[in-house]
Scaffold this motif. Structure first.
Motif, PDB file in Angstrom:
ATOM      1  N   UNK A  26       0.838  -1.200   0.000  1.00 16.63           N
ATOM      2  CA  UNK A  26       0.000   0.000   0.000  1.00 16.63           C
ATOM      3  C   UNK A  26       0.872   1.248   0.000  1.00 16.63           C
ATOM      4  N   UNK A  27       0.464   2.264  -0.738  1.00 17.44           N
ATOM      5  CA  UNK A  27       1.188   3.541  -0.734  1.00 17.44           C
ATOM      6  C   UNK A  27       0.746   4.377   0.458  1.00 17.44           C
ATOM      7  N   UNK A  28       1.670   5.166   0.986  1.00 16.28           N
ATOM      8  CA  UNK A  28       1.381   6.060   2.105  1.00 16.28           C
ATOM      9  C   UNK A  28       1.492   7.501   1.624  1.00 16.28           C
ATOM     10  N   UNK A  29       0.452   8.282   1.892  1.00 15.98           N
ATOM     11  CA  UNK A  29       0.389   9.687   1.509  1.00 15.98           C
ATOM     12  C   UNK A  29       0.311  10.514   2.782  1.00 15.98           C
ATOM     13  N   UNK A  33       0.851  19.988   7.714  1.00 18.58           N
ATOM     14  CA  UNK A  33       2.087  19.850   8.469  1.00 18.58           C
ATOM     15  C   UNK A  33       2.153  18.530   9.234  1.00 18.58           C
ATOM     16  N   UNK A  34       3.358  18.004   9.346  1.00 16.84           N
ATOM     17  CA  UNK A  34       3.615  16.797  10.123  1.00 16.84           C
ATOM     18  C   UNK A  34       4.098  17.224  11.505  1.00 16.84           C
ATOM     19  N   UNK A  53      11.640   0.694   1.856  1.00 20.11           N
ATOM     20  CA  UNK A  53      10.805   0.027   0.858  1.00 20.11           C
ATOM     21  C   UNK A  53       9.415   0.648   0.728  1.00 20.11           C
ATOM     22  N   UNK A  54       9.145   1.692   1.502  1.00 17.19           N
ATOM     23  CA  UNK A  54       7.832   2.314   1.529  1.00 17.19           C
ATOM     24  C   UNK A  54       7.640   3.264   0.349  1.00 17.19           C
ATOM     25  N   UNK A  55       6.500   3.155  -0.314  1.00 17.79           N
ATOM     26  CA  UNK A  55       6.115   4.093  -1.363  1.00 17.79           C
ATOM     27  C   UNK A  55       5.396   5.244  -0.657  1.00 17.79           C
ATOM     28  N   UNK A  56       6.125   6.323  -0.380  1.00 18.66           N
ATOM     29  CA  UNK A  56       5.579   7.430   0.406  1.00 18.66           C
ATOM     30  C   UNK A  56       5.549   8.711  -0.427  1.00 18.66           C
ATOM     31  N   UNK A  57       4.466   9.467  -0.281  1.00 23.52           N
ATOM     32  CA  UNK A  57       4.269  10.729  -0.990  1.00 23.52           C
ATOM     33  C   UNK A  57       3.924  11.787   0.046  1.00 23.52           C
ATOM     34  N   UNK A  58       4.509  12.975  -0.084  1.00 21.24           N
ATOM     35  CA  UNK A  58       4.276  14.055   0.879  1.00 21.24           C
ATOM     36  C   UNK A  58       3.690  15.256   0.137  1.00 21.24           C
ATOM     37  N   UNK A  59       2.680  15.877   0.741  1.00 24.44           N
ATOM     38  CA  UNK A  59       1.977  17.008   0.146  1.00 24.44           C
ATOM     39  C   UNK A  59       1.985  18.178   1.128  1.00 24.44           C
ATOM     40  N   UNK A  63      -5.280  20.457  -0.444  1.00 28.71           N
ATOM     41  CA  UNK A  63      -5.529  20.869  -1.825  1.00 28.71           C
ATOM     42  C   UNK A  63      -4.472  20.326  -2.777  1.00 28.71           C
ATOM     43  N   UNK A  64      -3.215  20.341  -2.368  1.00 28.05           N
ATOM     44  CA  UNK A  64      -2.157  19.770  -3.209  1.00 28.05           C
ATOM     45  C   UNK A  64      -2.376  18.273  -3.394  1.00 28.05           C
ATOM     46  N   UNK A  65      -2.790  17.587  -2.327  1.00 26.38           N
ATOM     47  CA  UNK A  65      -3.093  16.158  -2.433  1.00 26.38           C
ATOM     48  C   UNK A  65      -4.172  15.924  -3.492  1.00 26.38           C
ATOM     49  N   UNK A  66      -5.248  16.716  -3.454  1.00 26.82           N
ATOM     50  CA  UNK A  66      -6.331  16.578  -4.428  1.00 26.82           C
ATOM     51  C   UNK A  66      -5.853  16.867  -5.845  1.00 26.82           C
TER      52      UNK A  66
END
Length: 164
Positions: A26-29, A33-34, A53-59, A63-66
């Protein structure tokens, strides 16, 4: 499948969720702020040696995620939902979104996605489950509904000689 964490605050939770994501393909988004740095020791410790090995995306924000995931089918986990998580029908490429530990997903976002809000049943005197536990519960239901596609479904026992 995709897990979305909106403004997560606790590195150990995100590390545990990252490990679950690797185990399930599974991908992690992560939506900022974190509440921590991605190179934080607690995050890496909870994710163990799986983090690379994690498929990670940061926004930068929701709105950027969308914008970067147009047309994404998003299910939002919230204690305010009328529908139980097992009543939803999850698509193989859907996004399961969870809010920050202290406040969940803001109501202004939930109102736009009311039809896709799901809840995990629990006793009325408890505020919520731990974030990483909630992710695992909902994710595994979504994976079950999709026949655990691309996952190892059977293990193998090996006869060991016990010396007692």
């Amino acid at each position: 499948m995709n897990i979305v964490l909106l403004e997560p605050e606790i590195p150990a939770n995100t590390g545990n969720i990252g490990r679950t994501c690797v185990a399930t393909g599974t991908s992690l988004h992560l939506i900022q702020p974190l509440g921590f740095s991605l190179d934080e020791k607690q995050l890496r410790r909870a994710g163990l040696d799986y983090w690379p090995n994690l498929d990670v995306h940061v926004y930068g924000d929701f709105n950027e995620f969308l914008e970067k995931n147009p047309g994404a089918k998003i299910y939002m986990a919230t204690t305010k939902a009328k529908k139980i998580y097992t009543e939803a029908r999850y698509e193989p490429d859907c996004f399961l979104m969870f809010g920050k530990e202290s406040a969940g997903i803001p109501e202004e976002i939930l109102l736009e996605y009311q039809e896709n809000c799901v809840r995990i049943p629990m006793n009325e005197n408890i505020r919520s489950l731990n974030l990483s536990n909630s992710v695992a519960v909902v994710l595994y239901e979504a994976l079950r509904q999709n026949d655990f596609s691309h996952m190892q479904l059977a293990g193998e026992l090996h006869r060991l000689h016990w010396k007692g």
